[in-house]
Design an enzyme around this catalytic site. Sequence first.
Site, PDB file in Angstrom:
ATOM      1  N   ASP A   1      -1.591  -8.950 -12.481  1.00  0.00           N
ATOM      2  CA  ASP A   1      -2.116 -10.066 -13.033  1.00  0.00           C
ATOM      3  C   ASP A   1      -2.671 -11.008 -12.067  1.00  0.00           C
ATOM      4  O   ASP A   1      -2.696 -11.180 -10.756  1.00  0.00           O
ATOM      5  CB  ASP A   1      -1.050 -11.102 -13.608  1.00  0.00           C
ATOM      6  CG  ASP A   1      -0.181 -11.614 -12.449  1.00  0.00           C
ATOM      7  OD1 ASP A   1       0.307 -11.061 -11.600  1.00  0.00           O
ATOM      8  OD2 ASP A   1       0.068 -13.005 -12.493  1.00  0.00           O
TER       9      ASP A   1
ATOM     10  N   LYS B   1       6.621  -8.153 -12.312  1.00  0.00           N
ATOM     11  CA  LYS B   1       6.293  -7.408 -13.546  1.00  0.00           C
ATOM     12  C   LYS B   1       5.229  -6.606 -13.429  1.00  0.00           C
ATOM     13  O   LYS B   1       4.952  -5.459 -14.347  1.00  0.00           O
ATOM     14  CB  LYS B   1       5.792  -8.484 -14.373  1.00  0.00           C
ATOM     15  CG  LYS B   1       6.695  -9.450 -14.960  1.00  0.00           C
ATOM     16  CD  LYS B   1       5.992 -10.528 -15.720  1.00  0.00           C
ATOM     17  CE  LYS B   1       6.899 -11.935 -15.916  1.00  0.00           C
ATOM     18  NZ  LYS B   1       5.867 -12.747 -16.617  1.00  0.00           N
ATOM     19  N   GLY B   2       4.517  -6.463 -12.272  1.00  0.00           N
ATOM     20  CA  GLY B   2       3.324  -5.810 -11.780  1.00  0.00           C
ATOM     21  C   GLY B   2       3.216  -4.160 -11.994  1.00  0.00           C
ATOM     22  O   GLY B   2       2.403  -3.488 -12.154  1.00  0.00           O
TER      23      GLY B   2
ATOM     24  N   LYS C   1      -3.765  -2.202  -0.114  1.00  0.00           N
ATOM     25  CA  LYS C   1      -4.908  -2.960   0.567  1.00  0.00           C
ATOM     26  C   LYS C   1      -4.439  -2.605   2.091  1.00  0.00           C
ATOM     27  O   LYS C   1      -3.887  -3.776   2.697  1.00  0.00           O
ATOM     28  CB  LYS C   1      -4.838  -4.422   0.237  1.00  0.00           C
ATOM     29  CG  LYS C   1      -5.208  -4.820  -1.064  1.00  0.00           C
ATOM     30  CD  LYS C   1      -5.435  -6.291  -1.360  1.00  0.00           C
ATOM     31  CE  LYS C   1      -5.433  -6.644  -2.833  1.00  0.00           C
ATOM     32  NZ  LYS C   1      -5.184  -7.953  -2.938  1.00  0.00           N
TER      33      LYS C   1
ATOM     34  N   GLU D   1       5.927   0.575  -7.077  1.00  0.00           N
ATOM     35  CA  GLU D   1       5.286  -0.626  -6.927  1.00  0.00           C
ATOM     36  C   GLU D   1       3.710  -0.356  -7.307  1.00  0.00           C
ATOM     37  O   GLU D   1       2.852   0.306  -7.223  1.00  0.00           O
ATOM     38  CB  GLU D   1       5.252  -0.775  -5.401  1.00  0.00           C
ATOM     39  CG  GLU D   1       6.145  -2.237  -5.062  1.00  0.00           C
ATOM     40  CD  GLU D   1       5.737  -3.532  -5.590  1.00  0.00           C
ATOM     41  OE1 GLU D   1       5.228  -3.521  -6.697  1.00  0.00           O
ATOM     42  OE2 GLU D   1       6.113  -4.633  -4.933  1.00  0.00           O
ATOM     43  N   ASP D   2       3.183  -1.864  -7.763  1.00  0.00           N
ATOM     44  CA  ASP D   2       1.710  -1.857  -8.231  1.00  0.00           C
ATOM     45  C   ASP D   2       0.868  -1.936  -7.102  1.00  0.00           C
ATOM     46  O   ASP D   2       0.009  -0.939  -7.044  1.00  0.00           O
ATOM     47  CB  ASP D   2       1.563  -3.409  -8.955  1.00  0.00           C
ATOM     48  CG  ASP D   2       2.182  -4.281  -8.292  1.00  0.00           C
ATOM     49  OD1 ASP D   2       2.704  -4.366  -7.238  1.00  0.00           O
ATOM     50  OD2 ASP D   2       2.068  -5.420  -9.048  1.00  0.00           O
TER      51      ASP D   2
ATOM     52  N   ARG E   1      -2.847  -8.407 -17.073  1.00  0.00           N
ATOM     53  CA  ARG E   1      -2.012  -7.224 -16.939  1.00  0.00           C
ATOM     54  C   ARG E   1      -2.313  -6.115 -17.939  1.00  0.00           C
ATOM     55  O   ARG E   1      -1.953  -5.034 -17.740  1.00  0.00           O
ATOM     56  CB  ARG E   1      -0.650  -7.757 -17.248  1.00  0.00           C
ATOM     57  CG  ARG E   1       0.071  -8.632 -16.273  1.00  0.00           C
ATOM     58  CD  ARG E   1       1.388  -8.683 -16.277  1.00  0.00           C
ATOM     59  NE  ARG E   1       2.115 -10.014 -15.698  1.00  0.00           N
ATOM     60  CZ  ARG E   1       2.470  -9.862 -14.543  1.00  0.00           C
ATOM     61  NH1 ARG E   1       2.423  -8.855 -13.543  1.00  0.00           N
ATOM     62  NH2 ARG E   1       2.878 -11.189 -13.882  1.00  0.00           N
TER      63      ARG E   1
ATOM     64  N   ASP F   1      -0.064  -5.206  -0.321  1.00  0.00           N
ATOM     65  CA  ASP F   1      -0.807  -6.199   0.121  1.00  0.00           C
ATOM     66  C   ASP F   1      -0.303  -6.389   1.762  1.00  0.00           C
ATOM     67  O   ASP F   1      -0.722  -5.878   2.579  1.00  0.00           O
ATOM     68  CB  ASP F   1      -0.783  -7.437  -0.847  1.00  0.00           C
ATOM     69  CG  ASP F   1      -1.748  -8.440  -0.354  1.00  0.00           C
ATOM     70  OD1 ASP F   1      -3.072  -8.111   0.364  1.00  0.00           O
ATOM     71  OD2 ASP F   1      -1.674  -9.590  -0.649  1.00  0.00           O
TER      72      ASP F   1
ATOM     73  N   PHE G   1      -8.947  -9.350  -4.611  1.00  0.00           N
ATOM     74  CA  PHE G   1      -7.849  -9.568  -5.541  1.00  0.00           C
ATOM     75  C   PHE G   1      -8.031  -8.950  -6.788  1.00  0.00           C
ATOM     76  O   PHE G   1      -8.913  -9.273  -7.296  1.00  0.00           O
ATOM     77  CB  PHE G   1      -7.689 -11.075  -5.580  1.00  0.00           C
ATOM     78  CG  PHE G   1      -6.564 -11.434  -6.467  1.00  0.00           C
ATOM     79  CD1 PHE G   1      -5.303 -11.487  -5.598  1.00  0.00           C
ATOM     80  CD2 PHE G   1      -6.369 -11.466  -7.982  1.00  0.00           C
ATOM     81  CE1 PHE G   1      -4.193 -11.638  -6.266  1.00  0.00           C
ATOM     82  CE2 PHE G   1      -5.034 -11.628  -8.271  1.00  0.00           C
ATOM     83  CZ  PHE G   1      -3.818 -11.894  -7.777  1.00  0.00           C
ATOM     84  N   VAL G   2      -7.307  -8.005  -7.085  1.00  0.00           N
ATOM     85  CA  VAL G   2      -7.452  -7.105  -8.099  1.00  0.00           C
ATOM     86  C   VAL G   2      -6.477  -7.347  -9.556  1.00  0.00           C
ATOM     87  O   VAL G   2      -5.389  -8.095  -9.410  1.00  0.00           O
ATOM     88  CB  VAL G   2      -7.429  -5.549  -7.974  1.00  0.00           C
ATOM     89  CG1 VAL G   2      -8.505  -5.408  -7.119  1.00  0.00           C
ATOM     90  CG2 VAL G   2      -5.768  -5.395  -7.214  1.00  0.00           C
TER      91      VAL G   2
HETATM   92  P1  IMP Z   1       2.957  -8.100  -0.667  1.00  0.00           P
HETATM   93  O1  IMP Z   1       1.883  -9.025   0.090  1.00  0.00           O
HETATM   94  O2  IMP Z   1       2.521  -6.489  -0.056  1.00  0.00           O
HETATM   95  O3  IMP Z   1       4.156  -8.499  -0.419  1.00  0.00           O
HETATM   96  O4  IMP Z   1       2.513  -8.115  -1.989  1.00  0.00           O
HETATM   97  C1  IMP Z   1       3.339  -8.755  -3.018  1.00  0.00           C
HETATM   98  C2  IMP Z   1       2.816  -8.785  -4.330  1.00  0.00           C
HETATM   99  O5  IMP Z   1       1.732  -9.558  -4.534  1.00  0.00           O
HETATM  100  C3  IMP Z   1       2.368  -7.323  -5.222  1.00  0.00           C
HETATM  101  O6  IMP Z   1       3.498  -6.557  -5.105  1.00  0.00           O
HETATM  102  C4  IMP Z   1       1.786  -8.072  -6.161  1.00  0.00           C
HETATM  103  O7  IMP Z   1       2.620  -8.100  -7.292  1.00  0.00           O
HETATM  104  C5  IMP Z   1       1.140  -8.997  -5.588  1.00  0.00           C
HETATM  105  N1  IMP Z   1      -0.407  -9.013  -5.423  1.00  0.00           N
HETATM  106  C6  IMP Z   1      -0.697  -8.298  -4.064  1.00  0.00           C
HETATM  107  N2  IMP Z   1      -2.263  -8.332  -4.150  1.00  0.00           N
HETATM  108  C7  IMP Z   1      -2.581  -8.584  -5.203  1.00  0.00           C
HETATM  109  C8  IMP Z   1      -3.612  -8.401  -6.189  1.00  0.00           C
HETATM  110  O8  IMP Z   1      -4.915  -8.172  -5.566  1.00  0.00           O
HETATM  111  N3  IMP Z   1      -3.753  -8.774  -7.524  1.00  0.00           N
HETATM  112  C9  IMP Z   1      -2.481  -9.015  -8.220  1.00  0.00           C
HETATM  113  N4  IMP Z   1      -1.331  -9.139  -7.462  1.00  0.00           N
HETATM  114  C10 IMP Z   1      -1.237  -8.726  -6.133  1.00  0.00           C
HETATM  115 MG    MG Z   2       4.639  -6.496  -7.355  1.00  0.00          MG
END
Ligand code: IMP
Ligand code: MG
Length: 191
Positions: free
Chosen positions: A163, A47-48, A135, A103-104, A169, A107, A156-157
């Site tokens: 969320d 949903k992000g 990040k 994408e939001d 959100r 990470d 963590f944001v």
């Molecule tokens: P990935 O580690 O790049 O696969 O990130 C996967 C998903 O984790 C992102 O699309 C976000 O939805 C969630 N996420 C990663 N870091 C954060 C954060 O700091 N706050 C909230 N959601 C996060």
């Molecule tokens: Mg996401």
Amino acid sequence: MRIADIESHIDHELVSKTQIAELISKVAAQVSRDYEGKDLLLLAVLKGAVNTLAALSQEISIPAQIDFMSLSSYGSGTQSSGTITVRKDLDCSVRGRHILIVEDIIDSGQTLRWLIDELKGRGAASVEVFALLDKVSRHEVQVDVKYPGYVIPDEFVVGFGLDYDEQYRNLDSIAVLKPQEYEHEDQGEQS
Ligand code: IMP
Ligand code: MG
């Protein structure tokens, strides 16, 4: 919106409402030029990325379609993992389409890496990425991002779609919560 109750949970703001709007306008202008005459599909990961998709799509000046996917990456409350499950798939076929993944945040990069490979495997004509936040210091896999967003530190944001435990959100900026808000961290999944 700014909500008094949320405000009291915030430790510090990382990206303001104005900065978000500026970046999205700039990216929308670039996307409108780059995809002129192409069949553009904006794909948001639920949903992000919903807030970012909504803001971006309104500023894009060429025809574009919108679709959603819901993916979950299992791990502890604030950690991602490489295991991706599709909770809701796209409604449309991507074969021959030019896809911009919205994408939001990046990470570990695991979600995007998986999604890009999946879409290419389904026959997309092209797959590019716009991620509002990055990040960079936490990447575990390499992801090419055509439209980069704000690089943020390893914190963590929440806000603008992101969320913590399904809350925050609807905050209109990107912020870090006070440490006590994260104290009840549990095993969970991210979306
Ligand atoms: P990935 O580690 O790049 O696969 O990130 C996967 C998903 O984790 C992102 O699309 C976000 O939805 C969630 N996420 C990663 N870091 C954060 C954060 O700091 N706050 C909230 N959601 C996060
Ligand atoms: Mg996401």
